[in-house]
Write an enzyme that holds these catalytic residues in place. Structure first.
Site, mmCIF file in Angstrom:
data_model
loop_
_atom_site.group_PDB
_atom_site.id
_atom_site.type_symbol
_atom_site.label_atom_id
_atom_site.label_comp_id
_atom_site.label_asym_id
_atom_site.label_seq_id
_atom_site.Cartn_x
_atom_site.Cartn_y
_atom_site.Cartn_z
ATOM 1 N N GLU A 1 0.762 -1.041 0.133
ATOM 2 C CA GLU A 1 0.042 0.184 0.038
ATOM 3 C C GLU A 1 0.896 1.194 0.027
ATOM 4 O OE1 GLU A 1 -3.712 -2.266 2.390
ATOM 5 O OE2 GLU A 1 -2.645 -0.401 3.550
ATOM 6 N N THR B 1 1.798 -5.483 -9.583
ATOM 7 C CA THR B 1 2.023 -6.230 -10.927
ATOM 8 C C THR B 1 0.866 -6.425 -11.445
ATOM 9 O OG1 THR B 1 4.358 -7.085 -10.081
ATOM 10 C CG2 THR B 1 3.290 -7.892 -12.031
ATOM 11 N N ARG C 1 35.346 -5.914 -28.484
ATOM 12 C CA ARG C 1 35.962 -4.682 -28.529
ATOM 13 C C ARG C 1 37.424 -4.582 -28.313
ATOM 14 N NH1 ARG C 1 35.439 0.923 -29.461
ATOM 15 N NH2 ARG C 1 36.211 2.117 -27.328
ATOM 16 N N GLU D 1 9.094 -8.329 -3.158
ATOM 17 C CA GLU D 1 9.049 -9.759 -2.342
ATOM 18 C C GLU D 1 9.937 -9.502 -1.231
ATOM 19 O OE1 GLU D 1 6.502 -12.116 -3.624
ATOM 20 O OE2 GLU D 1 6.025 -10.081 -4.451
ATOM 21 N N GLY E 1 32.003 0.285 -20.922
ATOM 22 C CA GLY E 1 32.541 1.689 -20.870
ATOM 23 C C GLY E 1 31.272 2.697 -21.390
ATOM 24 N N ILE F 1 32.233 -2.636 -18.217
ATOM 25 C CA ILE F 1 33.104 -3.328 -19.189
ATOM 26 C C ILE F 1 32.679 -2.755 -20.630
ATOM 27 C CG2 ILE F 1 33.338 -5.536 -20.715
ATOM 28 C CD1 ILE F 1 33.357 -6.963 -17.830
ATOM 29 N N GLY G 1 4.950 -1.256 2.974
ATOM 30 C CA GLY G 1 5.608 -2.129 2.062
ATOM 31 C C GLY G 1 5.962 -3.176 2.899
#
Length: 384
Positions: free
Chosen positions: A126, A157, A269, A365, A341, A339, A130
């Site tokens: 609510e 949900t 990369r 949850e 960037g 990684i 929570g």
């Protein structure tokens, strides 16, 4: 100790992975940007039995056990947490009906969930409540052979797309004991006095619908009560053991998907004349990411096994799995952006979306802090 999944479970994993790769990945960015529910993919998922994965076979579902479901969740979330969650979450809350509902309720509500015709949700949180589930203020009062529901629910949900909801209400405010005054009641969204206000602008899982629900003298028949009156709180606690294991599987899937994308990028990369994966700093990151994902997976699978076997340590294991896997998801997604960037900071790549999507696993949850409280309580034998 047998750490191998069965041939049937491997087949489930392979089929779900193909579906996720072919159907979800190509359109995930679009659904995230537009914050829309993927109804077309929900229909396709229903054809595969995904919308009714944990619904018993006799009510039209696939009848998968908790470990099967964990494997399915992992593969779907590795493709995309938002779309994967929208498909698998269409029957969110059905565990309450399966576990505590009458035969009439099961026959009425479960088959249309399993075949993808209906969507439901579980309404607990609510605006002012929570983590403290026992403080919900939504009221349901008996009036003849009807329940009259009044109150608000928040962060629900499927809130604006759901056809019905299992709503946690206060039904007996004068009941003895803090946890004995609550019940769960099924409320259909087409009833007078029901209103749903879609929440937009979320950080992540934007393809999964979230809304505020308003109940203004909503009347439902007496037979919409789920299980025994006054047992709603205890029903929810059992519900959490299962759903927290599922959130742990979400975390594993997010970590898996993010780590795989980081590995792929590190091999493609180039900097200073070689792939960045040749640099020890990147290698160490990848090593940690995949190791922690595997650890989270094993803890999650153990928790799922405990759900299926009603193991005594289930509550503790579910909170351990949820807390750890969600932390791994956030950390791995963070390293994936690092990684990548600068490329990880824009939506040309999936890295930024996984980073955004990962955070919710530490909140819904039961927050990380609540999970640690539960683990400590179980260790110390303190009960509620």
């Amino acid at each position: 100790m047998n750490f191998e999944i069965t041939d049937e479970q491997q087949q489930i994993r392979d089929e779900v992975r193909r579906f996720a790769e072919n159907e979800i990945k190509p359109v995930a960015k679009e659904y995230d940007r537009e914050e829309k529910t993927p109804h077309d993919l929900i229909e396709k998922g229903a054809e595969m039995g995904l919308t009714g994965a944990q619904i018993p076979i006799e009510y039209g579902g696939a009848g998968y056990d908790a470990l099967d479901v964990a494997i399915i969740i992992e593969e779907m979330y590795a493709a995309d947490p938002g779309v994967g969650g929208a498909i698998l979450g269409t029957a969110f809350g059905s565990e309450a009906i399966v576990g505590f509902g009458t035969e009439e309720q099961k026959e009425k509500y479960l088959p249309p969930l399993a075949n993808g015709e209906k969507i439901m949700g579980s309404a607990i949180s609510e605006p002012d409540t929570g983590s403290d589930v026992s403080s919900v203020s939504t009221r349901a009062e008996k009036d003849g052979d009807e329940w009259v529901v009044n109150g608000n629910k928040m962060w629900i949900t499927n809130g604006s797309v759901g056809d019905f909801f299992v709503v946690l209400c206060e039904t007996d405010p004068d009941a003895d004991g803090r946890y004995n005054g609550f019940s769960q009641i099924i409320v259909e969204s087409d009833r007078d006095g029901f209103e749903a206000d879609k929440i937009t602008g979320k950080l992540g899982i934007r393809a999964s619908d979230t809304a505020e629900l308003i109940f203004d003298d909503v009347r439902v028949p007496e037979e919409n009560l789920v299980g025994n009156r006054g047992m709603g709180f205890l029903q929810q606690m059992q519900f959490f053991d299962e759903t927290r294991t599922q959130v742990a599987a979400q975390g594993v899937g997010i970590a898996k998907g993010a780590a795989e994308r980081a590995l792929e990028y590190a091999q493609e990369r180039e900097q200073f004349g070689q792939p960045i994966g040749e640099f020890q700093a990147i290698q160490h990151k990848l090593s940690d990411m995949f190791t922690r994902t595997e650890a989270a997976r094993n803890l999650t699978y153990k928790s799922a096994w405990s759900v299926d076997h009603e193991e005594e340590q289930l509550t503790q294991l579910a909170s351990m799995a949820k807390e750890y896997a969600s932390r791994v998801a956030v950390d791995v997604a963070n390293e994936t952006v690092q990684i990548h960037g600068g490329a990880g900071y824009v939506d040309d790549f999936d890295a930024e979306r996984f980073y955004r999507d990962s955070k919710i696993t530490q909140i819904y949850e039961g927050t990380t802090e609540i999970q640690k409280n539960i683990i400590a309580r179980e260790l110390l034998g303190k009960g509620f």
